[in-house]
Write a protein that holds these residues in place. Structure first.
Motif, mmCIF file in Angstrom:
data_model
loop_
_atom_site.group_PDB
_atom_site.id
_atom_site.type_symbol
_atom_site.label_atom_id
_atom_site.label_comp_id
_atom_site.label_asym_id
_atom_site.label_seq_id
_atom_site.Cartn_x
_atom_site.Cartn_y
_atom_site.Cartn_z
ATOM 1 N N ALA A 1 0.758 -1.093 -0.125
ATOM 2 C CA ALA A 1 0.027 0.168 0.165
ATOM 3 C C ALA A 1 0.752 1.252 -0.031
ATOM 4 N N VAL A 2 0.391 2.320 -0.376
ATOM 5 C CA VAL A 2 1.066 3.567 -0.158
ATOM 6 C C VAL A 2 0.115 4.432 0.526
ATOM 7 N N VAL A 3 0.671 5.035 1.725
ATOM 8 C CA VAL A 3 -0.113 6.074 2.487
ATOM 9 C C VAL A 3 0.298 7.370 2.339
ATOM 10 N N LEU A 4 -0.507 8.356 2.092
ATOM 11 C CA LEU A 4 -0.099 9.586 1.952
ATOM 12 C C LEU A 4 -0.550 10.233 3.163
ATOM 13 N N GLN A 5 0.323 10.933 4.187
ATOM 14 C CA GLN A 5 -0.061 11.184 5.370
ATOM 15 C C GLN A 5 0.237 12.882 5.337
ATOM 16 N N MET A 6 -0.832 13.403 5.108
ATOM 17 C CA MET A 6 -1.030 14.760 4.948
ATOM 18 C C MET A 6 -1.060 15.554 6.267
ATOM 19 N N PRO A 7 -0.136 16.581 6.298
ATOM 20 C CA PRO A 7 -0.229 17.308 7.776
ATOM 21 C C PRO A 7 -1.575 17.605 8.348
ATOM 22 N N ARG A 8 -1.753 17.622 9.440
ATOM 23 C CA ARG A 8 -3.119 17.853 10.274
ATOM 24 C C ARG A 8 -3.366 19.330 9.813
ATOM 25 N N ARG A 9 -2.512 20.366 9.995
ATOM 26 C CA ARG A 9 -2.974 21.508 9.820
ATOM 27 C C ARG A 9 -2.620 22.237 8.300
ATOM 28 N N ALA A 10 -2.520 21.277 7.447
ATOM 29 C CA ALA A 10 -2.161 21.738 6.217
ATOM 30 C C ALA A 10 -2.810 22.816 5.453
ATOM 31 N N GLY A 11 -2.156 23.627 4.936
ATOM 32 C CA GLY A 11 -3.159 24.756 4.313
ATOM 33 C C GLY A 11 -3.474 24.034 2.835
ATOM 34 N N TRP A 12 -4.491 25.014 2.214
ATOM 35 C CA TRP A 12 -4.942 24.801 0.669
ATOM 36 C C TRP A 12 -3.864 24.105 -0.157
ATOM 37 N N ALA A 13 -2.873 24.780 -0.169
ATOM 38 C CA ALA A 13 -1.842 24.335 -1.536
ATOM 39 C C ALA A 13 -1.107 23.112 -1.073
ATOM 40 N N GLU A 14 -0.897 22.738 0.159
ATOM 41 C CA GLU A 14 -0.328 21.558 0.721
ATOM 42 C C GLU A 14 -1.359 20.328 0.364
ATOM 43 N N ARG A 15 -2.592 20.796 0.900
ATOM 44 C CA ARG A 15 -3.723 19.669 0.609
ATOM 45 C C ARG A 15 -3.824 19.349 -1.035
ATOM 46 N N ARG A 16 -3.548 20.447 -1.664
ATOM 47 C CA ARG A 16 -3.824 20.035 -2.970
ATOM 48 C C ARG A 16 -2.536 19.210 -3.662
ATOM 49 N N ARG A 17 -1.407 19.431 -3.178
ATOM 50 C CA ARG A 17 -0.238 18.921 -3.517
ATOM 51 C C ARG A 17 -0.619 17.254 -3.151
ATOM 52 N N PHE A 18 -1.128 16.869 -2.003
ATOM 53 C CA PHE A 18 -1.135 15.670 -1.629
ATOM 54 C C PHE A 18 -2.352 15.024 -2.358
ATOM 55 N N LEU A 19 -3.454 15.797 -2.806
ATOM 56 C CA LEU A 19 -4.680 15.392 -3.530
ATOM 57 C C LEU A 19 -4.046 14.794 -4.892
ATOM 58 N N GLU A 20 -3.082 15.841 -5.399
ATOM 59 C CA GLU A 20 -2.755 15.446 -6.980
ATOM 60 C C GLU A 20 -1.969 14.206 -6.723
ATOM 61 N N LEU A 21 -1.111 14.261 -5.862
ATOM 62 C CA LEU A 21 -0.176 12.833 -5.900
ATOM 63 C C LEU A 21 -1.150 11.576 -5.670
ATOM 64 N N ALA A 22 -2.318 11.691 -4.605
ATOM 65 C CA ALA A 22 -3.009 10.630 -4.442
ATOM 66 C C ALA A 22 -3.740 10.160 -5.926
ATOM 67 N N ASN A 23 -4.224 11.163 -6.629
ATOM 68 C CA ASN A 23 -5.063 10.598 -7.919
ATOM 69 C C ASN A 23 -4.119 10.128 -8.586
ATOM 70 N N ARG A 24 -2.793 10.647 -8.922
ATOM 71 C CA ARG A 24 -1.650 10.126 -9.847
ATOM 72 C C ARG A 24 -1.268 8.650 -9.448
ATOM 73 N N LEU A 25 -1.225 8.607 -8.391
ATOM 74 C CA LEU A 25 -0.790 7.422 -7.854
ATOM 75 C C LEU A 25 -1.609 6.337 -7.868
ATOM 76 N N ARG A 26 -3.077 6.422 -7.583
ATOM 77 C CA ARG A 26 -4.161 5.645 -7.900
ATOM 78 C C ARG A 26 -4.262 5.392 -9.382
ATOM 79 N N LYS A 27 -3.778 6.317 -10.304
ATOM 80 C CA LYS A 27 -4.309 5.907 -11.561
ATOM 81 C C LYS A 27 -3.044 5.037 -12.041
ATOM 82 N N ASN A 28 -1.631 5.153 -11.532
ATOM 83 C CA ASN A 28 -0.689 4.670 -11.817
ATOM 84 C C ASN A 28 -0.534 3.047 -11.459
ATOM 85 N N LEU A 29 -0.978 2.977 -10.175
ATOM 86 C CA LEU A 29 -0.868 1.665 -9.289
ATOM 87 C C LEU A 29 -2.315 0.981 -9.547
ATOM 88 N N ALA A 30 -3.141 1.476 -10.326
ATOM 89 C CA ALA A 30 -4.368 0.802 -10.557
ATOM 90 C C ALA A 30 -4.437 -0.675 -10.881
#
Length: 114
Positions: free
Chosen positions: A52-81
């Motif tokens: 598995a791959v766990v993306l552990q986003m910081p608890r107090r992440a701002g929008w830019a940080e959340r967006r980076r993690f969301l984009e990586l999650a989407n890309r990895l889900r596509k690549n590892l599907a």
């Protein structure tokens, strides 16, 4: 050589002992490899088939940080599907452990049906 299945944990590089997943993963029978966000692709290339791959986003992440993690999650889900590797996005340890247990249990059951 370590025969334990490996879980890649991606975080922001700022590791607090209270937010480490390694102990929980070891208790579940998994070895963990933790890497900062920027090195995720390089480390993933070294782990041929993580459980598995766990993306552990910081608890107090701002929008830019959340967006980076969301984009990586989407890309990895596509690549590892194709391999069926779960990609879990979380903001805390307890949620990650619960989601990981659920995802890996579902993955193990699906593999037995093949």
């Amino acid at each position: 050589m370590n025969a334990m299945p490996k879980v890649l944990v991606v975080d922001d590089g700022d590791r607090d002992p209270d937010s480490a997943l390694s102990m929980e993963l070891a208790g579940m029978g998994y070895a963990s490899v933790t890497t900062p966000f920027e090195a995720a692709d390089d480390v993933l290339a070294l782990i041929p088939s993580p459980a598995a791959v766990v993306l552990q986003m910081p608890r107090r992440a701002g929008w830019a940080e959340r967006r980076r993690f969301l984009e990586l999650a989407n890309r990895l889900r596509k690549n590892l599907a194709e391999s069926g590797t779960p990609v879990i996005l979380t903001g805390g340890v307890s949620g990650a452990v619960t989601m990981l247990q659920n995802q890996l249990s579902m993955h193990a059951v699906a593999a037995q049906d093949i």
